[in-house]
Design a protein around this motif. Structure first.
Motif, short mmCIF file in Angstrom:
data_model
loop_
_atom_site.label_atom_id
_atom_site.label_comp_id
_atom_site.label_asym_id
_atom_site.label_seq_id
_atom_site.Cartn_x
_atom_site.Cartn_y
_atom_site.Cartn_z
N HIS A 1 0.87 -1.18 0.00
CA HIS A 1 0.00 0.00 0.00
C HIS A 1 0.90 1.23 0.00
O HIS A 1 1.52 1.56 1.02
CB HIS A 1 -0.89 -0.03 1.24
CG HIS A 1 -1.87 1.10 1.30
ND1 HIS A 1 -2.32 1.64 2.49
CD2 HIS A 1 -2.51 1.79 0.32
CE1 HIS A 1 -3.18 2.61 2.23
NE2 HIS A 1 -3.31 2.72 0.93
N GLY A 2 0.99 1.90 -1.14
CA GLY A 2 2.02 2.91 -1.29
C GLY A 2 1.56 4.27 -1.76
O GLY A 2 0.40 4.49 -2.10
N LYS B 1 3.75 6.70 6.98
CA LYS B 1 3.49 5.53 7.82
C LYS B 1 2.27 5.76 8.71
O LYS B 1 1.43 4.87 8.89
CB LYS B 1 4.71 5.20 8.67
CG LYS B 1 5.81 4.48 7.92
CD LYS B 1 6.92 4.02 8.85
CE LYS B 1 6.47 2.91 9.77
NZ LYS B 1 6.32 1.60 9.09
N GLU B 2 2.15 6.96 9.25
CA GLU B 2 0.99 7.29 10.10
C GLU B 2 -0.31 7.20 9.31
O GLU B 2 -1.37 6.88 9.88
CB GLU B 2 1.16 8.69 10.67
CG GLU B 2 2.27 8.82 11.71
CD GLU B 2 2.55 10.26 12.08
OE1 GLU B 2 1.74 11.14 11.68
OE2 GLU B 2 3.55 10.53 12.76
N LEU B 3 -0.25 7.47 8.01
CA LEU B 3 -1.45 7.40 7.17
C LEU B 3 -1.76 5.97 6.72
O LEU B 3 -2.74 5.75 6.01
CB LEU B 3 -1.28 8.30 5.94
CG LEU B 3 -1.21 9.81 6.23
CD1 LEU B 3 -0.98 10.58 4.93
CD2 LEU B 3 -2.47 10.29 6.93
N GLY B 4 -0.91 5.02 7.10
CA GLY B 4 -1.18 3.62 6.80
C GLY B 4 -0.43 3.08 5.60
O GLY B 4 -0.65 1.91 5.21
N PHE B 5 0.47 3.86 5.02
CA PHE B 5 1.24 3.37 3.87
C PHE B 5 2.44 2.56 4.35
O PHE B 5 3.07 2.88 5.35
CB PHE B 5 1.71 4.54 3.00
CG PHE B 5 0.60 5.30 2.33
CD1 PHE B 5 -0.11 4.74 1.28
CD2 PHE B 5 0.26 6.57 2.77
CE1 PHE B 5 -1.13 5.44 0.67
CE2 PHE B 5 -0.77 7.28 2.16
CZ PHE B 5 -1.47 6.71 1.10
N ASN B 6 2.77 1.52 3.59
CA ASN B 6 3.96 0.73 3.88
C ASN B 6 4.98 0.78 2.76
O ASN B 6 6.04 0.14 2.85
CB ASN B 6 3.58 -0.73 4.18
CG ASN B 6 2.79 -1.39 3.05
OD1 ASN B 6 3.07 -1.16 1.87
ND2 ASN B 6 1.80 -2.21 3.41
N THR B 7 4.65 1.53 1.69
CA THR B 7 5.52 1.57 0.51
C THR B 7 5.57 3.00 -0.03
O THR B 7 4.56 3.71 -0.03
CB THR B 7 4.98 0.63 -0.59
OG1 THR B 7 4.91 -0.70 -0.09
CG2 THR B 7 5.86 0.66 -1.84
N ILE B 8 6.74 3.39 -0.49
CA ILE B 8 6.91 4.65 -1.22
C ILE B 8 7.50 4.31 -2.59
O ILE B 8 8.51 3.60 -2.68
CB ILE B 8 7.83 5.63 -0.48
CG1 ILE B 8 7.12 6.22 0.74
CG2 ILE B 8 8.30 6.76 -1.41
CD1 ILE B 8 7.99 7.15 1.57
N ARG B 9 6.86 4.79 -3.62
CA ARG B 9 7.46 4.70 -4.95
C ARG B 9 8.26 5.98 -5.17
O ARG B 9 7.69 7.06 -5.31
CB ARG B 9 6.40 4.53 -6.04
CG ARG B 9 7.04 4.42 -7.43
CD ARG B 9 6.04 4.29 -8.55
NE ARG B 9 6.72 4.45 -9.83
CZ ARG B 9 6.13 4.74 -10.98
NH1 ARG B 9 4.80 4.89 -11.01
NH2 ARG B 9 6.82 4.88 -12.08
N LYS B 10 9.58 5.84 -5.18
CA LYS B 10 10.45 7.00 -5.40
C LYS B 10 10.52 7.24 -6.91
O LYS B 10 11.13 6.50 -7.65
CB LYS B 10 11.83 6.75 -4.81
CG LYS B 10 12.80 7.89 -5.00
CD LYS B 10 12.28 9.23 -4.51
CE LYS B 10 12.08 9.29 -3.03
NZ LYS B 10 11.72 10.66 -2.55
N HIS B 11 9.89 8.33 -7.32
CA HIS B 11 9.55 8.56 -8.72
C HIS B 11 10.60 9.41 -9.43
O HIS B 11 10.87 10.55 -9.02
CB HIS B 11 8.19 9.25 -8.77
CG HIS B 11 7.54 9.27 -10.12
ND1 HIS B 11 7.59 8.23 -11.00
CD2 HIS B 11 6.80 10.23 -10.74
CE1 HIS B 11 6.91 8.52 -12.10
NE2 HIS B 11 6.44 9.73 -11.97
N VAL B 12 11.18 8.85 -10.49
CA VAL B 12 12.14 9.49 -11.41
C VAL B 12 13.14 10.38 -10.68
O VAL B 12 13.47 11.49 -11.12
CB VAL B 12 11.42 10.26 -12.54
CG1 VAL B 12 10.68 9.30 -13.43
CG2 VAL B 12 10.45 11.32 -12.05
#
Length: 592
Positions: free
Chosen positions: A323-324, A352-363
């Protein structure tokens, strides 16, 4: 399909504008003094105890010719690019111009038996360096780190370091990401020059040169590939809870005429790394005259099928939903460079506080400290390679896929002219840069997936590139063509969907929504000058929050039907693109 939203968004892409001044700033710059600079050790997985930070005020000069200037234009705060407020310069480096950096380096002593290494985190786009008038070498790529051995040119006392920089931005085939000389819509202000930490360290002549870390999850072990300048006795200490495991390597253990050795260290009863429990293992490598500290994590990224035989992404041999959120790493007062370490930490922790476990580091490729914080805080990273090629033909790579997405799967990416990849030299350079990125970030436990191409921007030979990445790094997955122009390869079926009903695309590969959402919500008092841009419009944060949560309920239902991951666009507003969960200055969270 939301035709009006699609038409409005695509029209905005076509409207370039002149740069406008921006008064937005984050609290990290407002709370710092004018000369505050990042001062943390820049290489967390290859640490030595003694180093010299060269961030701070340097002299600079812009010239039209490549001849050495006779005087300085002023001072620039390194590592902030000249285009941004934090640098104190606020001037663009144009194609055909030269930006010169100068500073003195005081060396009160020259330690016997030591070499002096000069390190640059990143310099955009290409540069040449001199030490006391002697050329050290050149580097080309605005996102990767590089080093020079300056030992043969140093002297006791005052030394002169000089750097000459050029940046073609979007007028060449080199990697430039979303930088544009005339920013508009989803394309942003160009930046140049030194934008990551500059530093030095005295190292032994006989030293540890490099380290490659591979967790062997199924074997309860970690593999360390260590390169020394010459074979010698070595001790590896790994902290395992309350115990310390010591592994000894003798000189005769090295292969003949090689300073490189591979050690497999057992990690019994290990604690797996997950975003929920990001456990790291510290270890130290010691030789007779060198010592390096590092860390690793026990984790495994793979694919498989769930109990219903549906293809899924796995973490540690279990189905896991990634979930990213999309993150492009821009800051209003400092562009590519985060104001300080705490600013990077804030973005990760807030997601993380918003519930995300993934970051897509974009370009964009971040400094190694950003990945370190993802490692220790628990955030999976899907890492994009920075796009290159000549300017994309937007009707082909943007309008066609959004209006008729089914057509794109029939187009092969060896039609180089369609993908703005006609330059053979440019393709070779990008390919080398991509492999260098994989090597530079290989040791970061948080990275779970590589994304070589996004939405057809500079895409070419993606199936071959994917296999090359898999050979270089068999421990991670590859999204070979994020968004569209799917060539049928890679490890995921990757979909971008902003204007249609969200759904799962059945495929032999796990399905991910690698971009969705993008709702625009301008917040008065936190806006960049110019017309705002996004996919659909929410007039208030209440409307935005309601729309966001409705979309998350759809994602939850799709997860139950087999969706393996979803990346919401995006972490923060960027310039006139107002579709962030946070405003550009990070002062307002738009969802409740």
């Amino acid at each position: 399909m939301r035709l009006f939203d699609a038409f409005s968004a695509l029209q905005e892409i076509r409207k370039p504008k002149q740069n406008e001044s921006c008064s937005l700033s984050t609290v990290w710059s407002e709370n710092n003094t004018d000369e505050s600079v990042p001062a943390e050790y820049p290489r967390p997985q290859f640490r030595r105890s003694q180093w010299i930070c060269l961030n701070g005020l340097w002299n600079y000069t812009f010239t039209k010719e490549k001849d050495l200037p006779t005087e300085a234009d002023g001072q620039i705060l390194v590592p902030f690019s000249p285009e941004c407020d934090r640098s104190g310069v606020r001037r663009r480096l144009n194609p055909g111009e030269y930006l010169w950096y100068f500073r003195t380096v005081q060396l009160p002593v020259i330690p016997p038996g030591k070499r002096l290494m000069l390190h640059f985190g990143a310099v955009d786009q290409r540069c040449t360096a001199w030490w006391n008038g002697k050329m050290l070498g050149s580097h080309r790529n605005g996102y990767l780190s590089f080093s020079f051995d300056v030992t043969d040119h140093v002297k006791k006392g005052k030394n002169i370091l000089m750097l000459r920089v050029q940046d073609d931005t979007d007028t060449s085939c080199h990697c430039c990401g979303k930088q544009r000389l005339f920013p508009h819509g989803m394309f942003y202000t160009a930046q140049s020059g030194i934008w990551q930490t500059v530093w030095m360290e005295w190292v032994p002549v006989n030293r540890i040169e490099s380290l490659k870390i591979t967790p062997l999850y199924d074997d309860s072990a970690v593999q360390l590939k260590i390169s020394l300048t010459r074979p010698e006795r070595m001790k590896i200490q790994v902290a395992l809870g309350d115990d310390v495991y010591c592994h000894y390597v003798k000189k005769r253990d090295f292969p003949q005429d090689s300073g490189q050795i591979t050690c497999v260290i057992p990690v019994p009863d290990f604690v797996p790394w997950t975003p929920e429990h990001p456990h790291l293992y510290e270890f130290r490598i010691e030789t007779s005259c060198d010592c390096v500290d590092s860390y690793f994590a026990m984790r495994k990224f793979s694919t498989g099928t769930d109990h219903l035989k549906r293809p899924r992404l796995f973490l540690n041999n279990e189905p896991y939903f990634f979930h990213g959120v999309l993150d492009q790493g821009y800051w209003p007062e400092s562009l590519y460079t985060a104001p300080d370490d705490e600013a990077m930490i804030f973005d990760i922790q807030k997601m993380k506080e918003l519930g995300f476990n993934t970051i897509r580091k974009h370009v964009k490729i971040e400094p190694l400290r950003w990945y370190y914080h993802c490692d220790r805080l628990g955030m999976v990273v899907w890492q994009d390679m920075v796009n290159g090629g000549s300017r994309p033909f937007m009707p082909f790579v943007c309008y066609l896929p959004n209006l008729m997405p089914a057509v794109t799967v029939m187009i092969r990416d060896n039609h180089y002219h369609l993908f703005s990849r006609s330059s053979k030299k440019g393709r070779r350079q990008w390919e080398q840069d991509c492999m260098d990125m994989v090597e530079q970030l290989y040791n970061c436990p948080c990275i779970g997936l590589w994304v070589p191409f996004n939405e057809g921007w500079g895409q070419f030979d993606s199936l071959r590139i994917t296999e090359k990445i898999h050979r270089a790094d068999p421990t991670r997955l590859v999204d070979h063509a994020s968004g569209w122009f799917d060539q049928g390869g890679g490890d995921v079926k990757s979909i971008h969907n902003y204007f249609r009903t969200l759904r799962i695309h059945r495929d032999k590969r796990p399905c991910v929504l690698s971009e969705y959402g993008g709702y625009s919500c301008p917040v008065d008092g936190h806006l960049y000058p110019g017309r705002t841009y996004g996919y659909g419009s929410c007039k208030t944060t209440e409307d935005f929050s309601a729309a966001y949560h409705r979309l998350q309920k759809v994602i939850e239902k799709l997860e139950q039907k087999g969706l393996s991951g979803a990346i919401y666009t995006q972490l923060s507003d960027i310039e006139t693109e107002t579709n962030g969960l946070l405003t550009y200055d990070r002062k307002v969270l738009k969802i409740k």
